[in-house]
Scaffold this active site. Structure first.
Site, PDB file in Angstrom:
ATOM      1  CD  GLU A   5       8.502  15.050 -19.633  1.00  0.00           C
ATOM      2  OE1 GLU A   5       8.624  14.045 -20.418  1.00  0.00           O
ATOM      3  OE2 GLU A   5       9.038  15.619 -18.612  1.00  0.00           O
ATOM      4  CG  ASP A  11      12.481  16.163 -17.072  1.00  0.00           C
ATOM      5  OD1 ASP A  11      12.398  15.631 -17.945  1.00  0.00           O
ATOM      6  OD2 ASP A  11      12.818  15.903 -15.885  1.00  0.00           O
TER       7      ASP A  11
HETATM    8  C1  GLC Z   1      11.273  13.190 -18.172  1.00  0.00           C
HETATM    9  C2  GLC Z   1      12.089  12.941 -19.195  1.00  0.00           C
HETATM   10  C3  GLC Z   1      12.590  11.446 -19.044  1.00  0.00           C
HETATM   11  C4  GLC Z   1      13.391  11.006 -17.865  1.00  0.00           C
HETATM   12  C5  GLC Z   1      12.235  11.733 -16.545  1.00  0.00           C
HETATM   13  C6  GLC Z   1      13.177  11.879 -15.463  1.00  0.00           C
HETATM   14  O1  GLC Z   1      10.063  12.416 -18.428  1.00  0.00           O
HETATM   15  O2  GLC Z   1      11.750  13.020 -20.469  1.00  0.00           O
HETATM   16  O3  GLC Z   1      13.622  11.112 -20.094  1.00  0.00           O
HETATM   17  O4  GLC Z   1      13.560   9.807 -17.607  1.00  0.00           O
HETATM   18  O5  GLC Z   1      11.726  12.803 -17.121  1.00  0.00           O
HETATM   19  O6  GLC Z   1      13.763  12.872 -15.405  1.00  0.00           O
END
Ligand code: GLC
Ligand code: MG
Length: 569
Positions: free
Chosen positions: A285, A222
């Site tokens: 991500e 993440d």
């Molecule tokens: C990432 C996740 C999102 C979350 C953020 C903070 O972008 O996909 O849903 O709010 O991280 O953890």
């Protein structure tokens, strides 16, 4: 004796239960994102849970999904619905127990499904023990987070610099207990961990090992771009996009995003994963432009999510725009990377909301038939749409920190509503008629059970393409892309032995007649495998002449060489 040994070897896997073989690599695989709160509720509290996921694992049998990624299921006060973790080694009770998780893992492996967890390394919840101790300055936790005394301006204390949180407002919050500000790139309740501290890096590696020892098959990492921040704590230059110092877009993220150390830490995590016999996945991500995203390929991961079909594709995209996206990501396979195709996730508007249903079908074709990994956000396989969520029902912190006039443009709730299984109470998601987010009111007609009976449904398309993806045409390589008209983009997956598949998409508002003989070695006639517009399926012949093929406005047509030898089982 011989016979006995042979017999012994043959039954050994059954005896010790090794029936599960993970796919060798992420290449050509299909990954499905489960948002656990919304997939299936087993205990009737209106919130999805792990037992619910177990109940619905057979959902993947007919669509060739090889791996599931669970959005966070660890202990959390749920400010950001699990992305604020207060204990990295416990299952959140809303979702179930550790036993439920172990059962899920076993049930998934019994079905040859890999399980990826969401690893949230950038921050913890304020309720995490580390933060509570850090707040009191207790070593060694005192430096687990980024604390700063701030700067004095005309006798008043101010945050150290102009950094802004993704959720708007300063990225710094003052705590009297510590007489200092702490850094949080996301909500106030999500303090950023300090990765310059080797203890933090060690802790996070231990957490990876904890879950790998349990048998998980890898991680979706993440918020990778936010891990490290520049330690000089200088102001970021203004972006010029807005005058509002509280808007995330106020500054240019040169000190808080995409730092080189974010890349450099990945091989250290890969080393942890590589200590295990079974191959483990690591997907990342990203949050930036394509170039910064693609750079992750060189740091030991399987792939960074390709978000270009979300961020760079619109209803107005020309064929050249689409070709550019496809070629850019395909080219990474020439260097041994795995291209991947993502049309939606829990942070973005749903595919159909962005593109409208006809063009969404074309995008689903890209996601399933282009070389590399297919990523499916839950509900995309049935073409779920976004329902209306009132201000009163809004729970997403992004929506809630906005206001009644504007929340609809930022809230992620509409893309997170319960999965629509059938037309019974709460769409078959829960026995409870009250669910954590309201079920989309269109569930009576838009649901999996009904779509299974309709061969022109979204699910029918998804299933048909998933089967095609299993055929030899879709192994790595053999992609040819063409611009056939301003809005007509086509690609071929060619094989020598098994015939070829041609997908032609028209993003324009007018029908377009194209000549497919620009593809080398194309036969003069092709079979129609799929056409997205009903009226055209009916009026279409099952065979077309390649020199003159009319592709209806906003549609996709999939053609194959006659008698192509597909695996369709
Ligand atoms: C990432 C996740 C999102 C979350 C953020 C903070 O972008 O996909 O849903 O709010 O991280 O953890
Ligand atoms: Mg950080």
């Amino acid at each position: 004796m011989r016979a006995v040994i042979a017999f012994g070897v043959a039954i050994l896997p059954l005896v010790i239960g090794i029936t599960w073989k993970p796919p060798e690599k992420a290449t050509d695989f299909s990954l499905y994102q489960i948002y656990p709160r919304s997939y299936k509720d087993n205990d009737g509290d209106g919130i999805g849970d792990l037992r619910g996921v177990i109940q619905r694992l057979d959902h993947f049998a007919e669509t060739n999904v090889q791996a599931i990624w669970l959005s966070p299921i660890l202990r959390s006060p749920m400010v950001d619905f699990g992305y604020d973790i207060s204990n990295f080694r416990e299952i959140e009770p809303i979702f179930g127990t550790m036993k439920d998780f172990e059962d899920l893992l076993k049930a998934a492996h019994d079905r040859n499904l890999s399980v990826l967890l969401d690893f949230v390394p950038n921050h913890t919840s304020v309720e995490h023990e580390w933060f509570q101790k850090s707040l009191q300055g207790i070593p060694p936790y005192d430096n687990y987070y980024t604390w700063h005394p701030g700067r004095m301006e005309n006798g008043t204390r101010k945050p150290p610099n102009n950094w802004v949180s993704v959720y708007n407002g300063p990225a710094w919050t003052w705590r009297d207990e510590r007489q200092a500000y702490y850094l949080h790139q996301f909500t106030v309740q999500q303090p950023d961990l300090n990765y310059h501290n080797p203890n933090v890096r060690r802790e996070m590696e231990d957490i990876l090992r904890f879950w790998l020892d349990k048998g998980v098959d890898g991680f979706r990492i993440d918020a990778m771009t936010f891990i490290y921040e520049d330690q000089r704590f200088l102001d970021e230059p203004l972006s010029g996009q807005t005058d509002d110092p509280n808007s995330y877009y106020y500054t240019e993220k040169i000190y808080t995003s995409d730092q080189q150390s974010n890349y450099d830490i990945l091989p250290t995590w890969r080393q942890v994963l590589d200590k295990y016999k079974q191959p483990k996945y690591m997907v990342v991500e990203p949050f930036g432009n394509t170039e910064k995203t693609m750079k992750y390929y060189y740091y030991g991961i399987d792939f960074p999510f390709n978000l270009d079909l979300i961020t760079n594709l619109t209803v107005h995209s020309t064929a050249a725009d689409i070709k550019h996206i496809v070629d850019t990501w395909y080219n990474i396979s020439l260097e041994g990377g795995t291209p991947n195709w993502v049309a939606g996730n829990h942070d973005r508007n749903r595919l159909i909301k962005r593109m409208g249903e006809p063009r969404a079908r074309a995008v689903t074709t890209f996601v399933l038939l282009l070389p590399g990994a297919t990523i499916t956000y839950y509900g995309e396989e049935i073409g779920m749409t976004e329902g209306y969520i009132s201000w009163e029902d809004t729970v997403d912190p992004l929506g809630c920190t906005s206001n009644k006039a504007q929340y609809q443009s930022v809230s992620r709730d509409p893309a997170r509503t319960p999965f629509q299984w059938n037309n019974s109470v709460s769409a078959g998601f829960s026995s409870n008629s009250h669910t954590w987010l309201p079920v989309n009111s269109n569930y009576k007609t838009l649901n999996l059970a009904d779509e299974k009976k309709d061969n022109n449904s979204y699910y029918a398309l998804y299933e048909k393409l998933s089967k095609l993806k299993k055929s030899p045409h879709f192994k790595r390589g053999n992609l040819v892309t063409k611009v056939l008209d301003e809005y007509v983009f086509a690609f071929a997956r060619e094989t020598e032995k098994h015939g070829s598949v041609y997908a032609i998409t028209n993003f324009g508002d007018k029908d377009s007649t194209v000549d497919l003989s620009v593809f080398d070695n194309i036969p003069s006639k092709l079979d129609v495998y799929y056409a997205s517009t009903i009226s055209n399926i009916l009026s279409w012949e099952s065979v077309v002449q390649v020199r003159r093929v009319t592709i209806p406005a906003a549609s996709v047509v999939i053609l194959t060489t006659p008698n192509a030898n597909f695996v369709t089982g």
